[in-house]
Design an enzyme around this catalytic site. Structure first.
Site, PDB file in Angstrom:
ATOM      1  N   ALA A  72      90.724  89.558  66.913  1.00 40.37           N
ATOM      2  CA  ALA A  72      90.782  90.904  66.328  1.00 40.37           C
ATOM      3  C   ALA A  72      89.566  91.734  66.733  1.00 40.37           C
ATOM      4  O   ALA A  72      89.662  92.947  66.890  1.00 40.37           O
ATOM      5  CB  ALA A  72      90.864  90.805  64.813  1.00 40.37           C
ATOM      6  N   THR A  73      88.436  91.075  66.912  1.00 39.76           N
ATOM      7  CA  THR A  73      87.224  91.831  67.275  1.00 39.76           C
ATOM      8  C   THR A  73      87.437  92.564  68.599  1.00 39.76           C
ATOM      9  O   THR A  73      87.202  93.775  68.706  1.00 39.76           O
ATOM     10  CB  THR A  73      86.015  90.859  67.379  1.00 39.76           C
ATOM     11  OG1 THR A  73      85.848  90.242  66.097  1.00 39.76           O
ATOM     12  CG2 THR A  73      84.753  91.578  67.776  1.00 39.76           C
ATOM     13  N   THR A 232      91.992  86.059  82.673  1.00 36.91           N
ATOM     14  CA  THR A 232      93.143  85.153  82.606  1.00 36.91           C
ATOM     15  C   THR A 232      93.500  84.877  81.148  1.00 36.91           C
ATOM     16  O   THR A 232      92.624  84.538  80.344  1.00 36.91           O
ATOM     17  CB  THR A 232      92.810  83.836  83.334  1.00 36.91           C
ATOM     18  OG1 THR A 232      92.463  84.162  84.671  1.00 36.91           O
ATOM     19  CG2 THR A 232      94.007  82.882  83.327  1.00 36.91           C
ATOM     20  N   CYS A 320      83.295  86.130  57.863  1.00 38.60           N
ATOM     21  CA  CYS A 320      83.108  86.261  59.305  1.00 38.60           C
ATOM     22  C   CYS A 320      81.666  86.571  59.640  1.00 38.60           C
ATOM     23  O   CYS A 320      81.225  86.360  60.745  1.00 38.60           O
ATOM     24  CB  CYS A 320      84.006  87.344  59.871  1.00 38.60           C
ATOM     25  SG  CYS A 320      85.677  86.774  59.982  1.00 38.60           S
TER      26      CYS A 320
END
Ligand code: PLP
Length: 377
Positions: A72-73, A232, A320
């Site tokens: 999400a960051t 990738t 977090c």
């Protein structure tokens, strides 16, 4: 979880689901870069594209561009860059946004409007309706708060954002998998989700672009994800993410009812045991799994350590950014004083949690509380 510990920190991360492990192992049995044109590469490419389709379907966003990220960051950072490139300058952001969003937004815009919240943690909609009645507002908001579990009224916010050609950016990291996707996904112009919050692997996420939204293009690198995110793709982990997302989406009614029963029992026991208890956001619409509370005078730092030593994992503040017990912006915005805010802890349950675990946590807390009181006497 391990037999002798109770894990009650699902908002920090969720135990990996069996279906995610299986999907990942099966992808790990293939060697191929999804960008290679040979058969091995194409096998991996198929896994990648199947996962993309599955994740879109779990979100109900079949026609949108979905970009895989490292979490999400990164998703938030790509979203913010895209909004900046699209010329949004009238920014409204909730004080309780995760640092991944809040701090990055501050690097892009100097004058950010902080959205007012009511003492119960809900957004002050009337204030926002007036304040955002300007050209091209951009509202940046969490679909559900990681700390309190309070759910944002996403459909209303999208109406406010759109009234003057504006847009809505939604960090759905905590909401995805805990409430049905149709309550938030389709309203977002940028939607940010993370794999490890639904029971997939750590370090994978996705950004979904609303129709008509341009991603930040031409980022240097190999041009993967249509040049919207070079590098990738971690295809095995992506495959696990899609599997976990699908499982939770299929079972969401059943899972959330079961988890809510655990959370409600936990809060019932807390109320029976502690007079000085305050449950944050109790009157607001909340995630079914989250209990954010304080017991006056009982420092969060001590409570987290005491429970950890007794075999229970919970968290204080935002896990977090854990390791530090700094007072959260969100709690301050709700008007909590510093002393009370330092006592706030978050207990968050999930698909493996049981009523017995909830009861045991409260009984451990009670033992510890009585010990503290007897020492102080
Ligand atoms: N947004 C919210 C609301 C979160 O709760 C978190 C992590 O807890 C993040 C963003 C960051 O997520 P990730 O760990 O996938 O980068």
């Amino acid at each position: 979880m391990s037999e002798d510990r109770i894990y009650a920190d699902y908002n920090a991360t969720v135990p990996i689901r069996e279906c995610a492990k299986e999907a990942m192992m099966s992808a790990y049995n293939i060697c191929g870069n999804p960008s290679s044109i040979h058969k091995d590469g194409q096998k991996m490419r198929k896994i990648l594209e199947d996962a993309r389709k599955d994740l879109k379907s779990a979100l109900g966003l079949y026609n949108n561009e979905l970009i895989f990220t490292s979490g999400a960051t990164e998703g938030a950072q790509l979203a913010i860059e895209s909004a900046k490139e699209m010329g949004f300058e009238n920014i409204f952001i909730n004080a309780s946004e995760h640092d991944a969003v809040f701090q990055y937004a501050q690097t892009k815009w100097q004058n950010i409007n902080i959205i007012k919240v009511l003492p119960n943690g809900e957004i002050d909609i009337e204030w926002l309706e007036n304040a955002a009645n300007i050209e091209k507002p951009l509202i940046i908001i969490m679909a559900a708060n990681n700390e309190t579990g309070i759910i944002s009224p996403i459909s209303r916010l999208s109406g406010i954002a759109r009234q003057n050609g504006g847009a809505l950016m939604v960090d759905a990291t905590q909401a995805f998998g805990k409430i049905p996707s149709h309550e938030f996904a389709g309203f977002a112009d940028w939607l940010i989700v993370s794999s490890h919050k639904v029971g997939g692997a750590l370090g994978v996420g996705a950004l979904v672009l609303g129709l008509g939204i341009d991603g930040a293009r031409n980022r240097p690198g190999g041009g993967q994800e249509k040049s919207l995110r070079s590098g990738t793709q971690n295809t095995p982990a992506i495959s696990g993410f899609a599997a976990a997302a699908n499982e939770v989406t299929k079972n969401i009614d059943f899972e959330s009812k079961k988890i809510k029963a655990v959370r409600d029992e936990f809060e019932k026991q807390l109320k029976n045991s502690f007079n000085e208890l305050v449950i944050i956001g109790e009157e607001a619409k909340r995630l079914p799994n989250t209990s954010c509370f304080y017991i006056k005078g009982w420092s969060a730092e001590y409570m987290v350590i005491a429970l950890d030593l007794a075999g229970v994992s919970i968290s204080s503040g935002s896990a977090c950014s854990s390791g530090s017990v700094k007072v959260s912006r969100g709690l301050k915005a709700m008007g909590l004083n510093e002393a009370d805010a330092k006592c706030v802890v978050r207990v968050s349950f999930g698909y493996k949690s049981t009523i017995e675990e909830a009861q045991k946590i409260v009984s451990i807390m009670l033992n510890h509380y009585e010990l503290m009181k007897s020492k102080a006497a």
